[in-house]
Design a protein around this motif. Structure first.
Motif, PDB file in Angstrom:
ATOM      1  N   HIS A  89     -25.325 -18.426  29.167  1.00 21.98           N
ATOM      2  CA  HIS A  89     -25.350 -16.973  29.018  1.00 21.98           C
ATOM      3  C   HIS A  89     -25.255 -16.685  27.526  1.00 21.98           C
ATOM      4  O   HIS A  89     -24.177 -16.753  26.932  1.00 21.98           O
ATOM      5  N   LEU A  90     -26.396 -16.376  26.927  1.00 20.13           N
ATOM      6  CA  LEU A  90     -26.484 -16.147  25.483  1.00 20.13           C
ATOM      7  C   LEU A  90     -26.504 -14.647  25.190  1.00 20.13           C
ATOM      8  O   LEU A  90     -26.799 -13.828  26.067  1.00 20.13           O
ATOM      9  N   PHE A  91     -26.211 -14.310  23.956  1.00 17.23           N
ATOM     10  CA  PHE A  91     -26.309 -12.926  23.481  1.00 17.23           C
ATOM     11  C   PHE A  91     -27.077 -12.926  22.167  1.00 17.23           C
ATOM     12  O   PHE A  91     -26.787 -13.723  21.264  1.00 17.23           O
ATOM     13  N   GLU A  92     -28.077 -12.054  22.064  1.00 15.14           N
ATOM     14  CA  GLU A  92     -28.888 -11.943  20.863  1.00 15.14           C
ATOM     15  C   GLU A  92     -29.063 -10.472  20.498  1.00 15.14           C
ATOM     16  O   GLU A  92     -29.115  -9.608  21.379  1.00 15.14           O
ATOM     17  N   GLU A  93     -29.186 -10.220  19.204  1.00 13.05           N
ATOM     18  CA  GLU A  93     -29.519  -8.881  18.724  1.00 13.05           C
ATOM     19  C   GLU A  93     -31.040  -8.723  18.751  1.00 13.05           C
ATOM     20  O   GLU A  93     -31.755  -9.489  18.101  1.00 13.05           O
ATOM     21  N   ILE A  94     -31.527  -7.770  19.538  1.00  3.81           N
ATOM     22  CA  ILE A  94     -32.967  -7.533  19.664  1.00  3.81           C
ATOM     23  C   ILE A  94     -33.226  -6.052  19.394  1.00  3.81           C
ATOM     24  O   ILE A  94     -32.659  -5.180  20.066  1.00  3.81           O
ATOM     25  N   ALA A  95     -34.065  -5.803  18.415  1.00  2.00           N
ATOM     26  CA  ALA A  95     -34.335  -4.422  18.003  1.00  2.00           C
ATOM     27  C   ALA A  95     -35.051  -3.647  19.108  1.00  2.00           C
ATOM     28  O   ALA A  95     -35.826  -4.212  19.893  1.00  2.00           O
ATOM     29  N   ILE A  96     -34.791  -2.327  19.139  1.00  2.00           N
ATOM     30  CA  ILE A  96     -35.459  -1.432  20.089  1.00  2.00           C
ATOM     31  C   ILE A  96     -36.579  -0.713  19.347  1.00  2.00           C
ATOM     32  O   ILE A  96     -36.334  -0.016  18.360  1.00  2.00           O
ATOM     33  N   ASP A 136     -38.529   0.033  23.670  1.00  2.00           N
ATOM     34  CA  ASP A 136     -38.768  -1.276  24.287  1.00  2.00           C
ATOM     35  C   ASP A 136     -38.202  -2.384  23.406  1.00  2.00           C
ATOM     36  O   ASP A 136     -38.319  -2.339  22.179  1.00  2.00           O
ATOM     37  N   LYS A 137     -37.590  -3.369  24.033  1.00  2.00           N
ATOM     38  CA  LYS A 137     -37.208  -4.592  23.330  1.00  2.00           C
ATOM     39  C   LYS A 137     -38.331  -5.605  23.538  1.00  2.00           C
ATOM     40  O   LYS A 137     -38.541  -6.098  24.645  1.00  2.00           O
ATOM     41  N   ARG A 138     -39.043  -5.882  22.476  1.00  2.00           N
ATOM     42  CA  ARG A 138     -40.234  -6.720  22.571  1.00  2.00           C
ATOM     43  C   ARG A 138     -39.885  -8.211  22.541  1.00  2.00           C
ATOM     44  O   ARG A 138     -38.889  -8.614  21.938  1.00  2.00           O
ATOM     45  N   PRO A 139     -40.702  -9.054  23.176  1.00  2.00           N
ATOM     46  CA  PRO A 139     -40.539 -10.498  23.013  1.00  2.00           C
ATOM     47  C   PRO A 139     -40.644 -10.893  21.550  1.00  2.00           C
ATOM     48  O   PRO A 139     -41.374 -10.249  20.777  1.00  2.00           O
ATOM     49  N   ASP A 140     -39.928 -11.930  21.174  1.00  2.00           N
ATOM     50  CA  ASP A 140     -39.912 -12.416  19.797  1.00  2.00           C
ATOM     51  C   ASP A 140     -40.099 -13.931  19.826  1.00  2.00           C
ATOM     52  O   ASP A 140     -39.136 -14.698  19.779  1.00  2.00           O
ATOM     53  N   PRO A 141     -41.367 -14.390  19.930  1.00  2.00           N
ATOM     54  CA  PRO A 141     -41.608 -15.833  20.048  1.00  2.00           C
ATOM     55  C   PRO A 141     -41.112 -16.629  18.851  1.00  2.00           C
ATOM     56  O   PRO A 141     -40.808 -17.820  18.989  1.00  2.00           O
ATOM     57  N   ALA A 142     -40.995 -16.002  17.682  1.00  2.00           N
ATOM     58  CA  ALA A 142     -40.477 -16.707  16.511  1.00  2.00           C
ATOM     59  C   ALA A 142     -39.040 -17.169  16.735  1.00  2.00           C
ATOM     60  O   ALA A 142     -38.601 -18.180  16.178  1.00  2.00           O
ATOM     61  N   ARG A 143     -38.288 -16.435  17.562  1.00  2.00           N
ATOM     62  CA  ARG A 143     -36.920 -16.824  17.907  1.00  2.00           C
ATOM     63  C   ARG A 143     -36.829 -17.402  19.323  1.00  2.00           C
ATOM     64  O   ARG A 143     -35.731 -17.571  19.857  1.00  2.00           O
ATOM     65  N   ASP A 144     -37.994 -17.704  19.905  1.00  2.00           N
ATOM     66  CA  ASP A 144     -38.060 -18.220  21.271  1.00  2.00           C
ATOM     67  C   ASP A 144     -37.367 -17.273  22.245  1.00  2.00           C
ATOM     68  O   ASP A 144     -36.631 -17.694  23.138  1.00  2.00           O
ATOM     69  N   LEU A 145     -37.631 -15.991  22.092  1.00  2.00           N
ATOM     70  CA  LEU A 145     -37.120 -14.962  22.997  1.00  2.00           C
ATOM     71  C   LEU A 145     -38.321 -14.326  23.695  1.00  2.00           C
ATOM     72  O   LEU A 145     -39.061 -13.550  23.082  1.00  2.00           O
ATOM     73  N   VAL A 146     -38.538 -14.699  24.945  1.00  2.00           N
ATOM     74  CA  VAL A 146     -39.718 -14.206  25.656  1.00  2.00           C
ATOM     75  C   VAL A 146     -39.279 -13.421  26.887  1.00  2.00           C
ATOM     76  O   VAL A 146     -38.160 -13.544  27.381  1.00  2.00           O
ATOM     77  N   ARG A 147     -40.183 -12.586  27.345  1.00  2.00           N
ATOM     78  CA  ARG A 147     -39.907 -11.732  28.488  1.00  2.00           C
ATOM     79  C   ARG A 147     -39.879 -12.551  29.777  1.00  2.00           C
ATOM     80  O   ARG A 147     -40.737 -13.412  29.996  1.00  2.00           O
ATOM     81  N   ILE A 148     -38.893 -12.272  30.610  1.00  2.00           N
ATOM     82  CA  ILE A 148     -38.876 -12.790  31.979  1.00  2.00           C
ATOM     83  C   ILE A 148     -38.772 -11.591  32.902  1.00  2.00           C
ATOM     84  O   ILE A 148     -38.089 -10.604  32.589  1.00  2.00           O
ATOM     85  N   PHE A 205     -34.673 -11.332  29.146  1.00  2.00           N
ATOM     86  CA  PHE A 205     -35.089 -12.280  28.129  1.00  2.00           C
ATOM     87  C   PHE A 205     -34.631 -13.680  28.497  1.00  2.00           C
ATOM     88  O   PHE A 205     -33.577 -13.874  29.118  1.00  2.00           O
ATOM     89  N   VAL A 206     -35.428 -14.667  28.080  1.00  2.00           N
ATOM     90  CA  VAL A 206     -35.089 -16.063  28.290  1.00  2.00           C
ATOM     91  C   VAL A 206     -35.436 -16.846  27.029  1.00  2.00           C
ATOM     92  O   VAL A 206     -36.412 -16.531  26.336  1.00  2.00           O
ATOM     93  N   ARG A 207     -34.646 -17.871  26.752  1.00  2.00           N
ATOM     94  CA  ARG A 207     -34.906 -18.772  25.631  1.00  2.00           C
ATOM     95  C   ARG A 207     -35.017 -20.189  26.166  1.00  2.00           C
ATOM     96  O   ARG A 207     -34.232 -20.605  27.006  1.00  2.00           O
ATOM     97  N   GLY A 208     -36.020 -20.915  25.674  1.00  2.00           N
ATOM     98  CA  GLY A 208     -36.168 -22.302  26.079  1.00  2.00           C
ATOM     99  C   GLY A 208     -37.583 -22.703  26.437  1.00  2.00           C
ATOM    100  O   GLY A 208     -37.907 -23.885  26.499  1.00  2.00           O
ATOM    101  N   PHE A 209     -38.450 -21.714  26.682  1.00  2.00           N
ATOM    102  CA  PHE A 209     -39.844 -22.049  27.001  1.00  2.00           C
ATOM    103  C   PHE A 209     -40.626 -22.465  25.767  1.00  2.00           C
ATOM    104  O   PHE A 209     -41.505 -23.330  25.841  1.00  2.00           O
TER     105      PHE A 209
END
Length: 564
Positions: free
Chosen positions: A398-405, A409-421, A437-441
């Motif tokens: 269970h991670l926590f990340e700061e994601i801009a609005i 909308d909070k957009r996916p950020d592939p540079a940080r491996d933060l993608v939409r699920i 959001f999920v990280r690891g793909f």
């Protein structure tokens, strides 16, 4: 002559045995010795060993080692993406002669009809498919499934010859906090076999869970966790699936002393991994390669499973036992050269002679058509819950990340491996869509979608581009379910799974080839996971810690609640 008299007569040598295996050596799982002599078989039963026999049919197994048929003590055949018939043809030639399955995947889609399908199919397969009754359909109150099984529904399914007891009781909070429905189901099977499922449970909570009469457990992911469960009387099933890979972590515990209380299972393993690595035969090879004594490895694969589930008629090669026999090249190699399931040689002719029953669950994908806008993720604070994948495990962080609005909308950020699920309800019940959001793909473009989405089997979708996510999700309705990979507005690869959105009507060889194409397509999106499709499926299972997602939202499994 009656069957009993025939068995006795053939065992004594007063008449020729139906089959004789000649020239091999038996690996005796009681003493650890190699035994010489013929193996005599009458019908589906071994009637003689360690002696010379005449037979109506003599099979030469010179130079081979004979071991009991392997027992997979916990799996969901649906997760192999093929029907019970094709699963039989896929793994029986590798030495698997008994499978103890929980059909809760199909039950979550179409209910009792799905369990009855497996019960009926079990009468016709070469391997002995034992059908446990699914305990948690749905697995929790935090998801929308296609069906619900209450205690009265389970009672109507009891008594089938394939039955052993109740399958994995996943709702462990329902057990330890005495939920009335959970108590009713436990009472129904009291005194019988109840299979467990309690990841990371320990201390007094584990005591309470075991005190409910739950006997087996396959969710241990560390030696420490498994040891506590062994000490508290549970049989620990070492699992090595396509996603959940616990063999190396638990291998040090498997010794000749503990082997009577440890078994092997695959839980969820697809035809691609079976083709590339193997099934229980792979587990045996790998355990021995890691230093497990062969006697312990083969006991865990056979006799221990038989004892744990009350199957007293199998597990060793001895008179009176079921003729489930595997002739292998060596204990270390464990490559099956000949397999007998209940005295029947598992070959093409035997598979072709099986009686076929029609599959069920067609037309089960009833999702509303989605658009790119449906995959936006709104919020009023930048701190965001993120599912952290642990490859080779179905537990998550269970991670926590700061994601801009941006524009609501909070957009996916592939540079940080933060993608939409996202999870899209597909049973035609409410049209729910939840995003997160999920990280690891590791993916940098496109999308992947699937109707294999444990255990509710809605549509699970992960991606960077919303339009590609919509394309993938909508394509699943056309296919009646399956897997889809999209990029740039195009479908790169797909596999149709029209049987309840879970199983293909094709051969396991065809499914394997499609899975190769799907894996290659996922890699083209820069996906780094070895098995992204089943890994995605488990991200929606709200009984496995720590953070998951269902069609109703992100789920904090530790607190067992949907995050507001």
């Amino acid at each position: 002559m009656a069957d009993l008299e025939r068995r006795i007569a053939q065992g004594r040598g007063d008449e020729p045995a139906d089959k004789v295996l000649r020239g091999g050596r038996i690996f005796d799982l009681i003493t650890g010795e190699m035994l010489d002599g013929d193996v005599a078989i009458c019908g589906d039963t071994i009637v003689g060993i360690c002696a010379d026999y005449t037979g109506k049919e003599v099979i030469d197994v010179t130079g081979l080692i004979l071991v009991p048929g392997f027992i997979d003590t916990h799996l969901h055949i649906e997760s192999s993406c093929i029907t019970p018939y094709e699963f039989d043809r896929c793994v029986a030639p590798r030495g698997v002669t008994t499978t103890i399955c929980d059909p809760h995947e199909i039950a979550n889609v179409i209910g009792a009809e799905g369990i009855r399908y497996f019960q009926q199919a079990s009468r016709h397969t070469l391997m002995d498919i034992r059908v446990q009754l699914s305990s948690c359909v749905p697995s929790t109150h935090m998801e929308t499934a296609g069906a619900e099984l209450l205690v009265a529904d389970l009672a109507e399914l009891m008594g089938h010859p394939s039955g052993i007891g109740m399958a994995e009781f996943m709702n462990y909070p329902g057990v330890i906090f005495r939920d009335p429905q959970a108590m009713d189901k436990l009472r129904l099977f009291q005194g019988g076999h109840i299979d467990g499922h309690c990841p990371l449970l320990s201390g007094k909570d584990l005591n309470a869970y075991v005190a409910a009469g739950i006997r087996t457990e396959h969710e241990a992911t560390t030696a420490e966790e498994a040891l506590e469960k062994l000490r508290k009387g549970m049989r620990v099933l070492i699992r090595e699936g396509s996603v959940s890979k616990d063999l190396h972590a638990l291998q040090p515990l498997l010794t000749e002393r503990t082997a009577p209380y440890m078994c092997l299972c695959t839980d969820d393993r697809n035809p691609l991994d079976i083709a590339e690595f193997g099934h229980l035969d792979y587990m045996i090879r790998e355990l021995i390669a890691q230093g497990t004594p062969p006697l312990a490895a083969y006991r865990a694969a056979t006799l221990s499973g038989a004892e744990a589930f009350g199957l007293k008629d199998r597990g060793i090669i001895a008179p009176g036992k079921r003729a489930d026999i595997v002739a292998i090249d060596s204990l270390e190699g464990c490559h099956a050269q000949l397999v007998l399931c209940g005295g029947v040689v598992a070959n093409d002719a035997a598979f072709a002679a099986r009686e076929w029953i029609e599959p069920v669950g067609r037309g089960s994908v009833k999702a509303l058509k989605v658009t790119a806008q449906d995959f936006r993720h709104s919020g009023n604070k930048t701190e965001t819950d993120v599912i952290g994948i642990i490859e080779g495990k179905i537990i998550t962080r269970h991670l926590f990340e700061e994601i801009a609005i941006e524009d609501g909308d909070k957009r996916p950020d592939p540079a940080r491996d933060l993608v939409r699920i996202a999870v899209v309800e597909r049973h035609g019940r409410n049209g729910n869509i939840a995003t997160g959001f999920v990280r690891g793909f590791g993916m940098t473009s496109g999308a992947i979608a699937s109707t294999v989405c444990h255990d509710h089997h809605n549509i699970a979708c992960v991606g960077v581009d919303y339009a590609d996510m919509a394309l993938a999700a909508n394509r699943l309705s056309d296919l009646e379910g399956g897997f889809v990979v999209t990029q740039g507005g195009k479908v790169l690869a797909e596999l149709a799974l029209p049987v309840a959105g879970l199983m293909s009507l094709a051969s396991f060889e065809e499914v394997r080839d499609h899975l190769v194409s799907l894996r290659d397509a996922a890699k083209s999106l820069d996906v780094v996971l070895h098995e992204p499709f089943l890994q995605l499926a488990f991200l929606a299972l709200p009984v496995i810690p720590a953070l998951k997602i269902t069609d109703r939202g992100m789920v904090d499994v530790t607190k067992f609640e949907i995050i507001a």
